[in-house]
Design a protein around this motif. Structure first.
Motif, PDB file in Angstrom:
ATOM      1  N   SER A 276       0.826  -1.210   0.000  1.00 19.76           N
ATOM      2  CA  SER A 276       0.000   0.000   0.000  1.00 19.76           C
ATOM      3  C   SER A 276       0.861   1.260   0.000  1.00 19.76           C
ATOM      4  O   SER A 276       0.474   2.280  -0.591  1.00 19.76           O
ATOM      5  CB  SER A 276      -0.954  -0.007   1.191  1.00 19.76           C
ATOM      6  N   GLU A 277       2.038   1.219   0.650  1.00 20.65           N
ATOM      7  CA  GLU A 277       2.930   2.372   0.626  1.00 20.65           C
ATOM      8  C   GLU A 277       3.480   2.614  -0.775  1.00 20.65           C
ATOM      9  O   GLU A 277       3.674   3.756  -1.186  1.00 20.65           O
ATOM     10  CB  GLU A 277       4.076   2.170   1.619  1.00 20.65           C
ATOM     11  N   ARG A 278       3.729   1.523  -1.503  1.00 17.90           N
ATOM     12  CA  ARG A 278       4.189   1.679  -2.891  1.00 17.90           C
ATOM     13  C   ARG A 278       3.043   2.138  -3.792  1.00 17.90           C
ATOM     14  O   ARG A 278       3.250   2.932  -4.725  1.00 17.90           O
ATOM     15  CB  ARG A 278       4.790   0.366  -3.380  1.00 17.90           C
TER      16      ARG A 278
ATOM     17  N   SER B 250       7.694   4.198   0.620  1.00 18.12           N
ATOM     18  CA  SER B 250       7.198   5.163  -0.361  1.00 18.12           C
ATOM     19  C   SER B 250       8.353   5.922  -1.005  1.00 18.12           C
ATOM     20  O   SER B 250       8.380   6.136  -2.223  1.00 18.12           O
ATOM     21  CB  SER B 250       6.212   6.130   0.298  1.00 18.12           C
ATOM     22  N   LEU B 251       9.321   6.340  -0.194  1.00 18.80           N
ATOM     23  CA  LEU B 251      10.486   7.029  -0.745  1.00 18.80           C
ATOM     24  C   LEU B 251      11.234   6.130  -1.712  1.00 18.80           C
ATOM     25  O   LEU B 251      11.618   6.561  -2.815  1.00 18.80           O
ATOM     26  CB  LEU B 251      11.410   7.464   0.388  1.00 18.80           C
ATOM     27  N   VAL B 252      11.466   4.890  -1.333  1.00 19.01           N
ATOM     28  CA  VAL B 252      12.191   3.964  -2.202  1.00 19.01           C
ATOM     29  C   VAL B 252      11.468   3.787  -3.530  1.00 19.01           C
ATOM     30  O   VAL B 252      12.082   3.785  -4.602  1.00 19.01           O
ATOM     31  CB  VAL B 252      12.398   2.612  -1.494  1.00 19.01           C
ATOM     32  N   ARG B 253      10.139   3.664  -3.466  1.00 18.09           N
ATOM     33  CA  ARG B 253       9.371   3.498  -4.700  1.00 18.09           C
ATOM     34  C   ARG B 253       9.509   4.713  -5.604  1.00 18.09           C
ATOM     35  O   ARG B 253       9.664   4.585  -6.833  1.00 18.09           O
ATOM     36  CB  ARG B 253       7.892   3.263  -4.367  1.00 18.09           C
ATOM     37  N   ALA B 254       9.446   5.904  -5.010  1.00 19.26           N
ATOM     38  CA  ALA B 254       9.588   7.119  -5.816  1.00 19.26           C
ATOM     39  C   ALA B 254      10.967   7.194  -6.463  1.00 19.26           C
ATOM     40  O   ALA B 254      11.101   7.534  -7.640  1.00 19.26           O
ATOM     41  CB  ALA B 254       9.331   8.348  -4.952  1.00 19.26           C
ATOM     42  N   ALA B 255      12.007   6.853  -5.699  1.00 20.00           N
ATOM     43  CA  ALA B 255      13.365   6.926  -6.231  1.00 20.00           C
ATOM     44  C   ALA B 255      13.609   5.885  -7.320  1.00 20.00           C
ATOM     45  O   ALA B 255      14.458   6.089  -8.196  1.00 20.00           O
ATOM     46  CB  ALA B 255      14.375   6.763  -5.099  1.00 20.00           C
ATOM     47  N   GLU B 256      12.871   4.785  -7.270  1.00 19.56           N
ATOM     48  CA  GLU B 256      13.011   3.757  -8.304  1.00 19.56           C
ATOM     49  C   GLU B 256      12.422   4.205  -9.640  1.00 19.56           C
ATOM     50  O   GLU B 256      12.748   3.628 -10.679  1.00 19.56           O
ATOM     51  CB  GLU B 256      12.313   2.467  -7.860  1.00 19.56           C
ATOM     52  N   GLU B 257      11.549   5.208  -9.609  1.00 18.98           N
ATOM     53  CA  GLU B 257      10.861   5.672 -10.812  1.00 18.98           C
ATOM     54  C   GLU B 257      11.576   6.909 -11.359  1.00 18.98           C
ATOM     55  O   GLU B 257      11.529   7.987 -10.757  1.00 18.98           O
ATOM     56  CB  GLU B 257       9.403   5.986 -10.484  1.00 18.98           C
TER      57      GLU B 257
ATOM     58  N   TRP C  15      -2.860   7.808   2.316  1.00 18.46           N
ATOM     59  CA  TRP C  15      -2.912   6.419   2.805  1.00 18.46           C
ATOM     60  C   TRP C  15      -3.858   6.325   3.991  1.00 18.46           C
ATOM     61  O   TRP C  15      -3.933   7.221   4.834  1.00 18.46           O
ATOM     62  CB  TRP C  15      -1.515   5.973   3.225  1.00 18.46           C
ATOM     63  N   SER C  16      -4.586   5.196   4.057  1.00 18.87           N
ATOM     64  CA  SER C  16      -5.476   4.974   5.202  1.00 18.87           C
ATOM     65  C   SER C  16      -5.553   3.486   5.510  1.00 18.87           C
ATOM     66  O   SER C  16      -5.489   2.639   4.601  1.00 18.87           O
ATOM     67  CB  SER C  16      -6.883   5.509   4.907  1.00 18.87           C
TER      68      SER C  16
ATOM     69  N   VAL D 114      -5.763  -7.248   2.611  1.00 16.86           N
ATOM     70  CA  VAL D 114      -4.881  -7.751   3.659  1.00 16.86           C
ATOM     71  C   VAL D 114      -5.381  -9.120   4.096  1.00 16.86           C
ATOM     72  O   VAL D 114      -6.498  -9.533   3.760  1.00 16.86           O
ATOM     73  CB  VAL D 114      -4.823  -6.781   4.855  1.00 16.86           C
ATOM     74  N   ALA D 115      -4.543  -9.842   4.851  1.00 18.39           N
ATOM     75  CA  ALA D 115      -4.893 -11.209   5.240  1.00 18.39           C
ATOM     76  C   ALA D 115      -6.142 -11.259   6.091  1.00 18.39           C
ATOM     77  O   ALA D 115      -6.992 -12.146   5.948  1.00 18.39           O
ATOM     78  CB  ALA D 115      -3.710 -11.844   5.978  1.00 18.39           C
ATOM     79  N   ARG D 116      -6.287 -10.311   7.003  1.00 13.32           N
ATOM     80  CA  ARG D 116      -7.457 -10.270   7.882  1.00 13.32           C
ATOM     81  C   ARG D 116      -7.938  -8.840   8.007  1.00 13.32           C
ATOM     82  O   ARG D 116      -7.132  -7.903   8.008  1.00 13.32           O
ATOM     83  CB  ARG D 116      -7.116 -10.814   9.283  1.00 13.32           C
ATOM     84  N   GLY D 117      -9.244  -8.665   8.128  1.00 13.25           N
ATOM     85  CA  GLY D 117      -9.788  -7.339   8.359  1.00 13.25           C
ATOM     86  C   GLY D 117     -10.015  -6.538   7.094  1.00 13.25           C
ATOM     87  O   GLY D 117      -9.941  -7.045   5.978  1.00 13.25           O
ATOM     88  N   VAL D 118     -10.268  -5.245   7.292  1.00 12.45           N
ATOM     89  CA  VAL D 118     -10.565  -4.358   6.169  1.00 12.45           C
ATOM     90  C   VAL D 118      -9.288  -4.051   5.402  1.00 12.45           C
ATOM     91  O   VAL D 118      -8.178  -4.120   5.940  1.00 12.45           O
ATOM     92  CB  VAL D 118     -11.208  -3.042   6.668  1.00 12.45           C
ATOM     93  N   PRO D 119      -9.399  -3.715   4.114  1.00 11.74           N
ATOM     94  CA  PRO D 119      -8.203  -3.461   3.309  1.00 11.74           C
ATOM     95  C   PRO D 119      -7.554  -2.120   3.638  1.00 11.74           C
ATOM     96  O   PRO D 119      -8.219  -1.174   4.081  1.00 11.74           O
ATOM     97  CB  PRO D 119      -8.749  -3.468   1.880  1.00 11.74           C
ATOM     98  N   ASP D 120      -6.240  -2.040   3.425  1.00 14.46           N
ATOM     99  CA  ASP D 120      -5.581  -0.739   3.377  1.00 14.46           C
ATOM    100  C   ASP D 120      -6.033  -0.047   2.094  1.00 14.46           C
ATOM    101  O   ASP D 120      -6.329  -0.707   1.093  1.00 14.46           O
ATOM    102  CB  ASP D 120      -4.055  -0.901   3.335  1.00 14.46           C
ATOM    103  N   VAL D 121      -6.073   1.280   2.121  1.00 10.54           N
ATOM    104  CA  VAL D 121      -6.527   1.998   0.933  1.00 10.54           C
ATOM    105  C   VAL D 121      -5.649   3.223   0.681  1.00 10.54           C
ATOM    106  O   VAL D 121      -4.962   3.714   1.573  1.00 10.54           O
ATOM    107  CB  VAL D 121      -8.011   2.459   1.059  1.00 10.54           C
TER     108      VAL D 121
END
Length: 238
Positions: A59-61, A90-97, A196-197, A223-230
């Motif tokens: 979700s962070e990516r 999130s920072l790593v993903r941005a730097a990869e792009e 992010w939430s 996610v494995a259990r519960g409500v999804p990250d969004v």
């Protein structure tokens, strides 16, 4: 004689999660922050509340990927402000792009910056922090949005558990009409806000529309259990 292997005991041991080890504990102006290690993963605890870990960064990516995908076609070298360094995904993903231009990261906790620059989290974010496009701003996100005159093509914000569940009470003002108005003002025309939430929020979607954002939508990560990250997404009109 071959050594005895008790498969039942082995299974039970495998099911017991490894105990955590506290690597650092700091008391700062916003309360206590703790870095823990559990097995091969790291955890950040803020004021006694679990904030994030390194077990699953999808979700962070997505926060970064979805914002870039939502920008108007043909925009070159867009700038992004990442609200919250966290565990660095999130920072790593941005730097990869390579399409991103300037990458600014706002982090108010000096301890978290230190864990990335000179501590265990360097193994995650070291290359991204060394990227010449990256700048770390040691300040509070709300203060930065209020005082800066700079505009960004994307705001990717992950400073708490989301609009409906804040670890730090004052973070709630980010999701208020005043906070969202500041986000809108800090975007370039056609720019994108990504938030992010830990759970979906229809109320927050409506708050985004009320603040003047367009193309409001939500992307989920199961996610494995519960409500999804969004990731809540919204655009500034051009």
């Amino acid at each position: 004689m071959e050594p005895r292997t008790d498969t039942a005991d082995t299974f039970i041991c495998a099911m017991i999660p490894p105990a955590h080890v506290t690597l650092d504990r700091r008391e700062g102006p916003f309360g206590e922050v703790v870095l823990r290690e559990r097995g091969e993963h790291f955890e950040i605890i803020a004021n006694g509340c679990f904030l994030m870990d390194t077990s699953d960064g999808r979700s962070e990516r997505l926060l970064i990927d979805a914002a870039l995908a939502a920008l108007p076609a043909g925009r070159t070298g867009p700038s992004v402000l990442i609200g919250g360094l966290g565990v660095g995904f999130s920072l790593v993903r941005a730097a990869e792009e390579e399409r991103w231009g300037r990458i600014a990261v706002v982090e108010r906790e000096q301890a978290i910056v230190d864990w990335h620059r000179r501590g265990p989290l360097d193994r995650i974010s070291g290359a991204a922090l060394a990227d010449p496009r990256t700048e770390v701003l040691h300040t509070d996100l709300l203060d930065h949005l209020r005082t800066t005159t700079e505009r960004y093509d994307a705001l990717c914000l992950d400073i708490d558990n989301g609009p409906d569940w804040t670890v730090t009470e004052e973070n709630g003002s980010l999701y208020s009409p005043t906070g969202l108005a500041r986000c809108l003002d800090r975007l370039t025309p056609g720019g994108v806000l990504a938030v992010w939430s830990a759970q979906p929020s229809a109320e927050f979607e409506q708050a985004l529309r009320n603040a003047g954002f367009t193309r409001v939508r939500t992307e989920e990560v199961a996610v494995a259990r519960g409500v999804p990250d969004v990731v809540h997404l919204a655009s500034k009109g051009s």
